[in-house]
Motif scaffolding. Structure first.
Motif, PDB file in Angstrom:
ATOM      1  N   GLY A 173      -3.663 -13.827  -4.105  1.00  0.00           N
ATOM      2  CA  GLY A 173      -4.631 -13.296  -5.058  1.00  0.00           C
ATOM      3  C   GLY A 173      -5.907 -12.754  -4.443  1.00  0.00           C
ATOM      4  N   LEU A 174      -6.188 -13.132  -3.205  1.00  0.00           N
ATOM      5  CA  LEU A 174      -7.422 -12.701  -2.544  1.00  0.00           C
ATOM      6  C   LEU A 174      -7.099 -11.691  -1.447  1.00  0.00           C
ATOM      7  N   GLY A 175      -7.377 -10.430  -1.688  1.00  0.00           N
ATOM      8  CA  GLY A 175      -7.257  -9.421  -0.655  1.00  0.00           C
ATOM      9  C   GLY A 175      -5.956  -8.649  -0.611  1.00  0.00           C
ATOM     10  N   PHE A 176      -4.900  -9.154  -1.212  1.00  0.00           N
ATOM     11  CA  PHE A 176      -3.612  -8.476  -1.123  1.00  0.00           C
ATOM     12  C   PHE A 176      -3.544  -7.262  -2.043  1.00  0.00           C
ATOM     13  N   ALA A 177      -4.092  -7.359  -3.236  1.00  0.00           N
ATOM     14  CA  ALA A 177      -4.009  -6.248  -4.187  1.00  0.00           C
ATOM     15  C   ALA A 177      -4.812  -5.037  -3.714  1.00  0.00           C
ATOM     16  N   SER A 178      -5.821  -5.254  -2.899  1.00  0.00           N
ATOM     17  CA  SER A 178      -6.611  -4.147  -2.363  1.00  0.00           C
ATOM     18  C   SER A 178      -6.015  -3.585  -1.079  1.00  0.00           C
ATOM     19  N   GLY A 179      -5.051  -4.304  -0.494  1.00  0.00           N
ATOM     20  CA  GLY A 179      -4.441  -3.880   0.761  1.00  0.00           C
ATOM     21  C   GLY A 179      -5.209  -4.305   1.993  1.00  0.00           C
ATOM     22  N   ARG A 180      -6.359  -4.919   1.809  1.00  0.00           N
ATOM     23  CA  ARG A 180      -7.186  -5.295   2.955  1.00  0.00           C
ATOM     24  C   ARG A 180      -6.517  -6.363   3.817  1.00  0.00           C
ATOM     25  N   THR A 181      -5.915  -7.348   3.181  1.00  0.00           N
ATOM     26  CA  THR A 181      -5.278  -8.428   3.931  1.00  0.00           C
ATOM     27  C   THR A 181      -4.099  -7.911   4.748  1.00  0.00           C
ATOM     28  N   GLN A 182      -3.268  -7.066   4.145  1.00  0.00           N
ATOM     29  CA  GLN A 182      -2.134  -6.513   4.884  1.00  0.00           C
ATOM     30  C   GLN A 182      -2.595  -5.652   6.042  1.00  0.00           C
ATOM     31  N   LEU A 205       4.016  -5.746  -6.354  1.00  0.00           N
ATOM     32  CA  LEU A 205       5.172  -5.186  -5.662  1.00  0.00           C
ATOM     33  C   LEU A 205       5.450  -3.753  -6.126  1.00  0.00           C
ATOM     34  N   MET A 206       5.288  -3.497  -7.424  1.00  0.00           N
ATOM     35  CA  MET A 206       5.489  -2.141  -7.938  1.00  0.00           C
ATOM     36  C   MET A 206       4.469  -1.176  -7.340  1.00  0.00           C
ATOM     37  N   LEU A 207       3.219  -1.618  -7.229  1.00  0.00           N
ATOM     38  CA  LEU A 207       2.187  -0.759  -6.640  1.00  0.00           C
ATOM     39  C   LEU A 207       2.502  -0.467  -5.169  1.00  0.00           C
ATOM     40  N   GLU A 208       2.873  -1.482  -4.420  1.00  0.00           N
ATOM     41  CA  GLU A 208       3.174  -1.282  -3.002  1.00  0.00           C
ATOM     42  C   GLU A 208       4.383  -0.358  -2.823  1.00  0.00           C
ATOM     43  N   LEU A 209       5.400  -0.537  -3.656  1.00  0.00           N
ATOM     44  CA  LEU A 209       6.572   0.332  -3.573  1.00  0.00           C
ATOM     45  C   LEU A 209       6.212   1.773  -3.926  1.00  0.00           C
ATOM     46  N   ALA A 210       5.366   1.933  -4.942  1.00  0.00           N
ATOM     47  CA  ALA A 210       4.949   3.276  -5.335  1.00  0.00           C
ATOM     48  C   ALA A 210       4.144   3.952  -4.223  1.00  0.00           C
ATOM     49  N   LEU A 211       3.264   3.192  -3.570  1.00  0.00           N
ATOM     50  CA  LEU A 211       2.488   3.764  -2.468  1.00  0.00           C
ATOM     51  C   LEU A 211       3.377   4.099  -1.277  1.00  0.00           C
ATOM     52  N   TRP A 212       4.399   3.297  -1.077  1.00  0.00           N
ATOM     53  CA  TRP A 212       5.324   3.544   0.030  1.00  0.00           C
ATOM     54  C   TRP A 212       6.143   4.812  -0.199  1.00  0.00           C
ATOM     55  N   ARG A 213       6.652   4.967  -1.418  1.00  0.00           N
ATOM     56  CA  ARG A 213       7.543   6.082  -1.696  1.00  0.00           C
ATOM     57  C   ARG A 213       6.821   7.355  -2.149  1.00  0.00           C
ATOM     58  N   PHE A 214       5.730   7.180  -2.909  1.00  0.00           N
ATOM     59  CA  PHE A 214       5.093   8.338  -3.532  1.00  0.00           C
ATOM     60  C   PHE A 214       3.615   8.488  -3.175  1.00  0.00           C
ATOM     61  N   GLY A 215       3.101   7.608  -2.339  1.00  0.00           N
ATOM     62  CA  GLY A 215       1.680   7.657  -2.016  1.00  0.00           C
ATOM     63  C   GLY A 215       1.311   8.895  -1.212  1.00  0.00           C
ATOM     64  N   THR A 237       6.552  -4.690   1.887  1.00  0.00           N
ATOM     65  CA  THR A 237       6.264  -3.486   1.104  1.00  0.00           C
ATOM     66  C   THR A 237       4.834  -3.008   1.334  1.00  0.00           C
ATOM     67  N   GLY A 238       3.900  -3.942   1.450  1.00  0.00           N
ATOM     68  CA  GLY A 238       2.520  -3.554   1.737  1.00  0.00           C
ATOM     69  C   GLY A 238       2.395  -2.920   3.107  1.00  0.00           C
ATOM     70  N   ASN A 239       3.092  -3.492   4.080  1.00  0.00           N
ATOM     71  CA  ASN A 239       3.047  -2.935   5.424  1.00  0.00           C
ATOM     72  C   ASN A 239       3.712  -1.558   5.472  1.00  0.00           C
ATOM     73  N   ALA A 240       4.805  -1.394   4.740  1.00  0.00           N
ATOM     74  CA  ALA A 240       5.480  -0.097   4.702  1.00  0.00           C
ATOM     75  C   ALA A 240       4.567   0.979   4.118  1.00  0.00           C
ATOM     76  N   ALA A 241       3.815   0.601   3.069  1.00  0.00           N
ATOM     77  CA  ALA A 241       2.904   1.561   2.458  1.00  0.00           C
ATOM     78  C   ALA A 241       1.790   1.972   3.412  1.00  0.00           C
ATOM     79  N   LEU A 242       1.331   1.039   4.237  1.00  0.00           N
ATOM     80  CA  LEU A 242       0.234   1.337   5.158  1.00  0.00           C
ATOM     81  C   LEU A 242       0.713   2.035   6.425  1.00  0.00           C
ATOM     82  N   GLN A 243       1.927   1.741   6.864  1.00  0.00           N
ATOM     83  CA  GLN A 243       2.419   2.337   8.104  1.00  0.00           C
ATOM     84  C   GLN A 243       2.660   3.839   7.971  1.00  0.00           C
ATOM     85  N   ARG A 244       2.883   4.325   6.750  1.00  0.00           N
ATOM     86  CA  ARG A 244       3.102   5.761   6.568  1.00  0.00           C
ATOM     87  C   ARG A 244       1.797   6.547   6.496  1.00  0.00           C
TER      88      ARG A 244
END
Length: 297
Positions: free
Chosen positions: A19-28, A152-162, A231-238
């Motif tokens: 709950g702390l930092g994951f939704a913003s992507g900062r922790t990942q 998870l839906m947000l991370e998948l969306a950023l990975w595929r469509f971000g 999924t968060g890492n996949a979204a950031l690695q692209r």
């Protein structure tokens, strides 16, 4: 029945722990993506450590019969050591609560068209957390499940469509000194798992009972945490490396979808912080059948 209960506990524990930092992507970005190719190893190791620590807490709860986290150590190490650890853990939860309220205050200041938007956001999160905490573990499981699904839906969306931010707006250079470092990936992954476990330990001890299995809860925690990390890492690695230095990478990326994307991301951060804050409040609530674990020996 045991599998269902194990999954319910794991959903709550993982939701509170992320709950702390994951939704913003900062922790990942900080604990995973900055190690580049070895970040996948770090994500897997982080999930394994998180599941192992959670299973250990479930086992200690079953062994001692304590209903709250300080009670586990009071029964294992004695009265005075238990009080000391309980005090330290309470201080850590207070710090976490301040950080969570600060996150909700920032969201309130950004999205609410009010003069005191920050205060309104923090008070709203505190009120909602108090209501859910008072309703019990079932309500927390529903809120936590909704948060994890949306994350998870947000991370998948950023990975595929971000989209990718305009490089001209990222006017700085990033040097990933831990890129491809196996040791760095393992250490950062372990630290991330320990941070999440510390935030959710109180909920683990409260919820894990006779109907749940330590191995089952730990396994489901590994799977859920691994999904969030991968999924968060996949979204950031692209994305280009400069995105990793942003304070809220996911907010910056969803803002490329327009106002709707920005508000969806902000709402998810608020929901995640509220879920974690509910877990903190649940950890503080005394249990009538185990009052000595909180009030004395």
């Amino acid at each position: 029945m045991h599998v269902r209960e194990d999954l319910r506990v794991a959903v709550v524990v993982t939701a509170v722990g992320t709950g702390l930092g994951f939704a913003s992507g900062r922790t990942q970005a900080v604990f995973c993506a900055q190690t580049a190719r070895t970040s996948w190893l770090g994500a897997v190791f982080s999930a394994l450590v998180f599941g192992l620590l959670t299973a250990m807490l479930c086992h200690l709860k079953r062994r001692t019969g304590a209903q709250r986290f300080p009670g586990v150590y009071r029964r294992l190490l004695g009265c005075h050591a238990g009080k000391l650890i309980g005090g330290l853990y309470a201080a850590a939860l207070i710090v976490a609560a301040v950080l969570l309220l600060s996150a909700t205050a920032k969201i309130g200041a950004l999205v609410l068209p009010l003069r005191h938007g920050a205060l309104t956001g923090a008070l709203t999160a505190l009120l909602l957390s108090g209501i859910v905490a008072a309703l019990g573990d079932g309500a927390l499981a529903c809120v936590g499940g909704a948060y994890l699904a949306l994350l998870l839906m947000l991370e998948l969306a950023l990975w595929r469509f971000g989209g990718r931010p305009d490089p001209a707006r990222l006017q700085f250079v990033v040097d990933l000194q831990l890129a491809d470092s196996v040791a760095g990936a393992l250490i950062l992954g372990a630290l991330c798992a320990c941070m999440s476990t510390a935030l959710s330990a109180g909920v683990v001890v409260r919820m894990a009972g006779g109907r749940s299995s330590p191995c089952g809860v730990g396994l489901f925690c590994v799977l859920l945490y691994l999904l969030v990390q991968l999924t968060g890492n996949a979204a950031l690695q692209r994305q280009q490396q400069e995105v990793l230095s942003l304070r809220t990478p996911f907010v910056a990326l969803t803002a490329l979808w327009g106002k709707l994307g920005f508000y969806l991301s902000a709402g998810l951060i608020f929901l995640g912080a509220t879920t974690a804050l509910t877990g903190v409040l649940r950890a503080f609530m005394p249990v009538k059948s185990d009052r000595r674990d909180f009030y004395g020996c």
